[in-house]
Design an enzyme around this catalytic site. Structure first.
Site, PDB file in Angstrom:
ATOM      1  CB  SER A 215      -0.900  -0.197   1.245  1.00  0.00           C
ATOM      2  OG  SER A 215      -1.873   0.995   1.002  1.00  0.00           O
ATOM      3  CD  GLU A 333      -5.280  -4.415  -3.266  1.00  0.00           C
ATOM      4  OE1 GLU A 333      -5.536  -4.124  -2.421  1.00  0.00           O
ATOM      5  OE2 GLU A 333      -4.377  -5.089  -3.988  1.00  0.00           O
ATOM      6  CG  HIS A 427      -5.641  -2.692   0.676  1.00  0.00           C
ATOM      7  ND1 HIS A 427      -4.950  -2.290  -0.095  1.00  0.00           N
ATOM      8  CD2 HIS A 427      -5.035  -1.635   1.782  1.00  0.00           C
ATOM      9  CE1 HIS A 427      -3.833  -1.729  -0.221  1.00  0.00           C
ATOM     10  NE2 HIS A 427      -4.096  -1.058   1.264  1.00  0.00           N
TER      11      HIS A 427
END
Length: 545
Positions: A215, A333, A427
Site C-alpha cells: 500500500s 483490494e 487489501h
C-alpha cells in the site's frame, strides 16, 4: 477527501498485536554506530528501537532528518521505539489497533538476523498506512520467520501525516534547494543509508538489499525507485498493492489541482495557524489530529530535486532505479476500502450512460470489462484495477522492458472468516502469508484458520519472497515455478495454492494505460477520479493510440 475518510485510511494498514512471547537471551552486536544489546530468540537475534536519524522538532520541525549520532558504551535495543505521531485507528476497523507511545523522536528501525549470519540478503520493509499511520513495530511485520529462512530483516518508522509531508512556501524559503515536503521519504532514504553503513555487523550484505512494502509502503518503494538520492542503496524491489497515481507538484498546477505549497498554506489556515512559527509551536499530536480532520491527504510532492518528476514520466524515460521487481495486487483490494467508492448509480442504465458520457470511444471496452449487470462487483473492480492492477502491471512491464527480471502476482485467496465478512482477498490480506505471521493479525482481522492449507500457502509465499530477495528469482521448494513476466505476460496467482498463469485480465492494463496516457496529455490528474466520477476523457492523443 473528508476527515472521516482519512481517519478510515489511517486505520487501513495499521497492523499489530503484542508479539508472541518466547524465551529470550541477551545478544550483543558491535556496529559502526555503536554497540547494541538485543535478544536472541529461537536462533534469531533481534534488535529493536535502533535510532537511525533524529527527527527535527520544535523550531526545527519540517527539516531533513539528521543522521543519528554514534554512541559510546552499550545501547539497549530490547524494546521497540515510539511510533510517529498519527491519528488513532478507526474503531471497529479490521486494521484497528492500540498504538503505543508516540513521539516526534520516532526515527528508529528494527533488525532480525539469523545467528552467525554472513553476507545474508537484506529485506527492508516499509510499512503501509496511507502515509497517515503505521509503524515498523506492527506485529504482522515480525521478521523472525523470514530471518529463519536466511534474510536479515529491517523494519522502519518514518514521519507520516502533516509532520512527514507538509509543503509550505516558508519551509521552501528555508531550504537551500528552495523545496519542502517529502520529509517522510527523506527519512526512508536516511534509513537505507544507515543500513548501508551498519547492516554488515548483523551479518547482512549491504550490496544485496531489497526494499519492500505494501500500500503506502509500496508507494514509497516506487518513489524510492524514482528518487536519485536512493539509487544504489538497494538491489531489488517488491511492491505489494502499490498505486502510481498523480502527485501534486511543489508549485504550479499542471494537472488541474492545487500545488503542494498551496495545499500547505490552506492546511495551516484550516488548522488555525497563520504562519510557520505557529505551526512549529503547536503540539504535534494536536496538529496531527487537526490536519486529519480537515481532509488533508499527505502525499509526496514533485519538487524537481528529491522527486524530479511524476513516476509515470520517469519510468517512461528509464530514469527509475534499474533493478528487478516483484509486484502484484489483490482481487478484493476495495472490499475493505469501500470508502474509496463513489455512490452507486440507481440502475444499470444510469451507470452505462455515465460511462458512455465520460469515456467516449473507450466506453465499449470499459463496459465489456466492467458491465452493468453486476454493479457492485464492477464498481469494486474499476477502482481496484485503475489503482492497483494497472500499477502492478506497469511496474513489471517497465522493468521487463528495461531488461530486468520482473515478476507479477495476483492474490486471490480467501478463507471462511473473510468470506463471511465479504472480504475475499481484501487489501493487505497477503501480508501475514508473505511474512509467515498468520497468528499475529489485529483483533478484528478475519481470523485465519490454523489449517495445513493456510500454512502451505504461507510457506509458498515466504519461499518465493525470500528467494527473490536472495537472488532475484522467486523459487519455493515443492511449489510451482514462477516465470518472469517476459513476452508471455506470466504471473503467479495465489488462490488456495500457487497457480502459474499467463495474460492476467486481458485488456485491463491496455484500457487503463490509454486512460492515463490521455489524461497526462490533457493535463488531467489520474488518481481516484475514475469510473462514474471520471472527468470526460479527451480524445486520444497520437501517442496514446
Amino acid at each position: 477527501m473528508t476527515g472521516r475518510i482519512l481517519l478510515a485510511l489511517a486505520g487501513a494498514v495499521s497492523l499489530s498485536l503484542p508479539a508472541i512471547a518466547c524465551a529470550r537471551t541477551p545478544a550483543q552486536v558491535d556496529t559502526p554506530a555503536g554497540t547494541l544489546q538485543g535478544t536472541s530468540e529461537a536462533g534469531i537475534t533481534v534488535f529493536r528501537g535502533i535510532p537511525y536519524a533524529e527527527a527535527p522538532t520544535g523550531e526545527r520541525r519540517w527539516q531533513a532528518p539528521v543522521p543519528a549520532t554514534d554512541w559510546e558504551g552499550v545501547r539497549d535495543a530490547t524494546a521497540f521505539g515510539p511510533v510517529c505521531h498519527q491519528p488513532p485507528s478507526r474503531p471497529g476497523s479490521i486494521y484497528a489497533e492500540e498504538r503505543a507511545e508516540m513521539s516526534e523522536d520516532c526515527l528508529s528501525l528494527n533488525v532480525w538476523a539469523p545467528e552467525n549470519a554472513e553476507n545474508a540478503p537484506v529485506f527492508v520493509w516499509i510499512h503501509g498506512g496511507s502515509l497517515i499511520g503505521g509503524a515498523g513495530s506492527d506485529s504482522m511485520y515480525d521478521g523472525a520467520r523470514l530471518a529463519a529462512e536466511g534474510l536479515v530483516v529491517v523494519t522502519i518508522n518514518y514521519r507520516v501525516g502533516i509532520l512527514g509531508f507538509l509543503a509550505h512556501p516558508e519551509l521552501s524559503a528555508e531550504s537551500p534547494d528552495n523545496i519542502s515536503g517529502n520529509y517522510g521519504l527523506l527519512d526512508q532514504i536516511e534509513a537505507l543509508r544507515w543500513v548501508n553503513r551498519n547492516i554488515a555487523a548483523f551479518g547482512g550484505d549491504p550490496a544485496n538489499v531489497t526494499i519492500a512494502g505494501e500500500s503506502a509502503g509500496a508507494l514509497s518503494v516506487m518513489y524510492l525507485m524514482g528518487a536519485p538520492a536512493a539509487h544504489g542503496l538497494f538491489a531489488r524491489a517488491i511492491a505489494q498493492s502499490g498505486y502510481m497515481v498523480s502527485a501534486h507538484t511543489l508549485r504550479g498546477n499542471p494537472h488541474g489541482v492545487p500545488s503542494a505549497e498551496e495545499m500547505g498554506v490552506w492546511l495551516a489556515g484550516q488548522t488555525g495557524h497563520e504562519n510557520l512559527a505557529a505551526l512549529r509551536a503547536a503540539d504535534p499530536q494536536d496538529l496531527t489530529m487537526a490536519s486529519a480532520m480537515t481532509g488533508y491527504f499527505p502525499f509526496p510532492a514533485i519538487d524537481g530535486h528529491v522527486l524530479p518528476d511524476q513516476l509515470v514520466d520517469q519510468f517512461d524515460r528509464g530514469e527509475q532505479a534499474q533493478v528487478p521487481i516483484l509486484a502484484g495486487f489483490n482481487e478484493g483490494e476495495i472490499r475493505s476500502l469501500r470508502f474509496l467508492l463513489p455512490e452507486a448509480p440507481e440502475t444499470g442504465e444510469t451507470y452505462t450512460a455515465e460511462i458512455e458520457a465520460r469515456y467516449g470511444e473507450l466506453a465499449p471496452a470499459f463496459l465489456e470489462l466492467y458491465p452493468a449487470g453486476d454493479l457492485e462487483e464492477s464498481l469494486l473492480a474499476i477502482t481496484r484495477d485503475a489503482m492497483y492492477g494497472w500499477t502492478a502491471m506497469r511496474l513489471v512491464r517497465s522493468q521487463n522492458a528495461a531488461g530486468h527480471a520482473s515478476y507479477l502476482y495476483y492474490f486471490n485467496h480467501s478463507y471462511p472468516a473473510a468470506d463471511e465478512m465479504d472480504l475475499h482477498a481484501f487489501h493487505a490480506a497477503e501480508i501475514p502469508y508473505a511474512f509467515g505471521t498468520l497468528d499475529r493479525t489485529p483483533p478484528y482481522w478475519p481470523a485465519i484458520p490454523e489449517t495445513a492449507r493456510e500454512t502451505a500457502l504461507s510457506d509458498a509465499m515466504v519461499g518465493y519472497w525470500v528467494s527473490f530477495a536472495r537472488d532475484g528469482v522467486p523459487v519455493a521448494e515443492g511449489f510451482p515455478a514462477w516465470s518472469a513476466y517476459g513476452d508471455t505476460q506470466a504471473y503467479m496467482e495465489f488462490a488456495g495454492e500457487p497457480r502459474p498463469g499467463a495474460g492476467l485480465m486481458p485488456g485491463m492494463f491496455e484500457l487503463h494505460e490509454d486512460v492515463v496516457c490521455r489524461r497526462r496529455a490533457a493535463g488531467i490528474a489520474w488518481n481516484w477520479n475514475i469510473g462514474i466520477i471520471s472527468p470526460p476523457l479527451p480524445a486520444g492523443a497520437p501517442e496514446c493510440r
